[in-house]
Design a protein around this motif. Structure first.
Motif, PDB file in Angstrom:
ATOM      1  N   LYS A   3     -33.598  25.168  -1.883  1.00  0.00           N
ATOM      2  CA  LYS A   3     -33.631  23.022  -1.911  1.00  0.00           C
ATOM      3  C   LYS A   3     -32.703  23.293  -0.278  1.00  0.00           C
ATOM      4  N   ILE A   4     -33.852  22.222   0.841  1.00  0.00           N
ATOM      5  CA  ILE A   4     -33.517  22.542   2.281  1.00  0.00           C
ATOM      6  C   ILE A   4     -33.316  20.994   2.737  1.00  0.00           C
ATOM      7  N   GLY A   5     -32.278  20.679   2.803  1.00  0.00           N
ATOM      8  CA  GLY A   5     -32.379  18.824   4.147  1.00  0.00           C
ATOM      9  C   GLY A   5     -30.540  18.628   3.664  1.00  0.00           C
ATOM     10  N   ASN A   6     -31.163  17.979   3.055  1.00  0.00           N
ATOM     11  CA  ASN A   6     -29.565  17.060   3.043  1.00  0.00           C
ATOM     12  C   ASN A   6     -29.772  16.917   1.607  1.00  0.00           C
ATOM     13  N   GLY A   7     -28.028  15.288   1.802  1.00  0.00           N
ATOM     14  CA  GLY A   7     -28.430  14.551   0.407  1.00  0.00           C
ATOM     15  C   GLY A   7     -29.515  12.929   0.056  1.00  0.00           C
ATOM     16  N   VAL A   8     -29.989  12.989   1.834  1.00  0.00           N
ATOM     17  CA  VAL A   8     -31.361  12.072   1.637  1.00  0.00           C
ATOM     18  C   VAL A   8     -32.280  12.311   1.858  1.00  0.00           C
ATOM     19  N   ILE A   9     -32.672  13.605   2.111  1.00  0.00           N
ATOM     20  CA  ILE A   9     -34.271  14.455   1.626  1.00  0.00           C
ATOM     21  C   ILE A   9     -33.807  15.623   2.046  1.00  0.00           C
ATOM     22  N   PHE A  10     -34.574  16.001   1.106  1.00  0.00           N
ATOM     23  CA  PHE A  10     -34.423  17.626   0.707  1.00  0.00           C
ATOM     24  C   PHE A  10     -36.268  17.805   0.943  1.00  0.00           C
ATOM     25  N   PHE A  11     -35.985  19.481   1.332  1.00  0.00           N
ATOM     26  CA  PHE A  11     -37.935  20.310   0.988  1.00  0.00           C
ATOM     27  C   PHE A  11     -37.144  20.559  -0.484  1.00  0.00           C
TER      28      PHE A  11
ATOM     29  N   ASP B 152     -44.562   2.014  -7.488  1.00  0.00           N
ATOM     30  CA  ASP B 152     -44.726   1.596  -5.382  1.00  0.00           C
ATOM     31  C   ASP B 152     -43.045   2.366  -5.494  1.00  0.00           C
ATOM     32  N   ILE B 153     -43.456   3.444  -4.410  1.00  0.00           N
ATOM     33  CA  ILE B 153     -41.801   3.643  -4.009  1.00  0.00           C
ATOM     34  C   ILE B 153     -41.447   3.590  -2.504  1.00  0.00           C
ATOM     35  N   LEU B 154     -40.948   3.088  -2.357  1.00  0.00           N
ATOM     36  CA  LEU B 154     -40.215   2.645  -0.590  1.00  0.00           C
ATOM     37  C   LEU B 154     -38.716   2.809  -0.124  1.00  0.00           C
ATOM     38  N   GLU B 155     -38.478   3.896   0.325  1.00  0.00           N
ATOM     39  CA  GLU B 155     -37.753   4.347   1.134  1.00  0.00           C
ATOM     40  C   GLU B 155     -37.189   4.457   2.301  1.00  0.00           C
ATOM     41  N   CYS B 156     -35.975   3.656   3.175  1.00  0.00           N
ATOM     42  CA  CYS B 156     -36.197   4.081   3.902  1.00  0.00           C
ATOM     43  C   CYS B 156     -34.505   4.928   4.402  1.00  0.00           C
ATOM     44  N   ILE B 157     -34.431   6.451   5.028  1.00  0.00           N
ATOM     45  CA  ILE B 157     -33.750   6.811   5.997  1.00  0.00           C
ATOM     46  C   ILE B 157     -33.931   6.783   7.024  1.00  0.00           C
ATOM     47  N   SER B 158     -32.679   8.085   7.966  1.00  0.00           N
ATOM     48  CA  SER B 158     -32.496   7.432   9.303  1.00  0.00           C
ATOM     49  C   SER B 158     -33.136   8.663   9.365  1.00  0.00           C
ATOM     50  N   LYS B 159     -33.243   8.230  11.560  1.00  0.00           N
ATOM     51  CA  LYS B 159     -34.231   8.917  11.326  1.00  0.00           C
ATOM     52  C   LYS B 159     -34.224  10.547  12.114  1.00  0.00           C
ATOM     53  N   LYS B 160     -33.124  10.367  12.284  1.00  0.00           N
ATOM     54  CA  LYS B 160     -31.298  11.705  12.384  1.00  0.00           C
ATOM     55  C   LYS B 160     -31.796  13.323  10.908  1.00  0.00           C
ATOM     56  N   ASP B 161     -31.414  12.148   9.768  1.00  0.00           N
ATOM     57  CA  ASP B 161     -31.307  12.369   8.440  1.00  0.00           C
ATOM     58  C   ASP B 161     -32.575  13.340   8.307  1.00  0.00           C
ATOM     59  N   TYR B 162     -34.068  13.059   9.172  1.00  0.00           N
ATOM     60  CA  TYR B 162     -35.356  13.534   8.407  1.00  0.00           C
ATOM     61  C   TYR B 162     -34.947  14.367   9.135  1.00  0.00           C
ATOM     62  N   VAL B 163     -34.930  14.577  10.717  1.00  0.00           N
ATOM     63  CA  VAL B 163     -35.101  15.174  11.209  1.00  0.00           C
ATOM     64  C   VAL B 163     -33.874  16.729  11.106  1.00  0.00           C
ATOM     65  N   ASP B 164     -33.073  16.442  10.986  1.00  0.00           N
ATOM     66  CA  ASP B 164     -32.331  17.189  10.661  1.00  0.00           C
ATOM     67  C   ASP B 164     -32.573  18.531   9.637  1.00  0.00           C
ATOM     68  N   ALA B 165     -33.191  17.759   7.886  1.00  0.00           N
ATOM     69  CA  ALA B 165     -34.033  17.888   7.093  1.00  0.00           C
ATOM     70  C   ALA B 165     -35.032  18.863   7.938  1.00  0.00           C
ATOM     71  N   LEU B 166     -35.713  18.368   8.519  1.00  0.00           N
ATOM     72  CA  LEU B 166     -37.235  18.896   9.122  1.00  0.00           C
ATOM     73  C   LEU B 166     -36.788  20.125  10.135  1.00  0.00           C
TER      74      LEU B 166
ATOM     75  N   LEU C 152     -34.337  22.242   9.096  1.00  0.00           N
ATOM     76  CA  LEU C 152     -33.748  23.426   8.530  1.00  0.00           C
ATOM     77  C   LEU C 152     -34.752  24.315   7.709  1.00  0.00           C
ATOM     78  N   LEU C 153     -35.845  23.169   7.102  1.00  0.00           N
ATOM     79  CA  LEU C 153     -37.272  23.841   6.703  1.00  0.00           C
ATOM     80  C   LEU C 153     -37.828  24.315   7.418  1.00  0.00           C
ATOM     81  N   LYS C 154     -38.061  24.448   9.052  1.00  0.00           N
ATOM     82  CA  LYS C 154     -38.486  24.964   9.867  1.00  0.00           C
ATOM     83  C   LYS C 154     -37.817  26.850  10.324  1.00  0.00           C
ATOM     84  N   GLU C 155     -36.385  26.520  10.223  1.00  0.00           N
ATOM     85  CA  GLU C 155     -35.738  27.562  10.790  1.00  0.00           C
ATOM     86  C   GLU C 155     -36.125  28.317   9.117  1.00  0.00           C
ATOM     87  N   TYR C 156     -35.766  28.190   7.791  1.00  0.00           N
ATOM     88  CA  TYR C 156     -35.947  28.516   7.024  1.00  0.00           C
ATOM     89  C   TYR C 156     -37.846  29.041   6.416  1.00  0.00           C
TER      90      TYR C 156
END
Length: 154
Positions: free
Chosen positions: A3-11, A128-142, A144-148
């Protein structure tokens, strides 16, 4: 599994398989899975689309808020609009997907089609699944995925 990311969004990736730019992965947004690990994803186009969420103006709606996002994603007849469509490889084709962002948040909408090719035990079809996350959480998880993925040399 990794699992790569954080508690809000991960890959979630199947780190036992990687071949010729392909890697089985799926996305988890606040406990909701999108995609399958049963088939590998072509990383170059996947990563490009993931980056476009925060870079391309086609996903930007500065007026998007949690209290009006449904009126942005659905027309007056309750039908999903064609705008904000995201294409992230065929391993995600069993889902209808939309992404809208403002300056601070990213809104993800997805729904599993009833005639899905793969089986998804964690997802109900036609829900229907609709979720809102912070842009920061997304950018941070992405990041980490790029690094991996860079460390895989595939």
């Amino acid at each position: 599994m990794k699992k790569i990311g954080n508690g809000v969004i991960f890959f979630e990736v199947d780190d036992s398989y990687s071949f010729d730019g392909l890697l089985p992965l799926r996305i988890n947004i606040k406990g909701h899975y999108l995609g399958t690990l049963e088939s590998p994803t072509y990383l170059t186009s996947f990563m490009g689309e993931m980056e476009s969420i925060v870079q391309d103006n086609c996903y930007l709606n500065e007026n998007a808020r949690i209290d009006n996002i449904e009126s942005i994603l659905f027309n007056e007849y309750g039908e999903l609009v064609d705008m904000y469509r995201i294409t992230i490889e065929e391993t995600f084709d069993d889902f209808s997907k939309r992404v809208v962002r403002n300056n601070e948040s990213i809104f993800f909408y997805f729904k599993l089609f009833s005639n899905a090719f793969f089986e998804y035990s964690e997802v109900k079809e036609n829900e229907d699944i609709l979720e809102c996350i912070s842009k920061k959480d997304y950018v941070d998880a992405l990041a980490l995925l790029k690094e991996y993925t860079a460390s895989l040399n595939i």
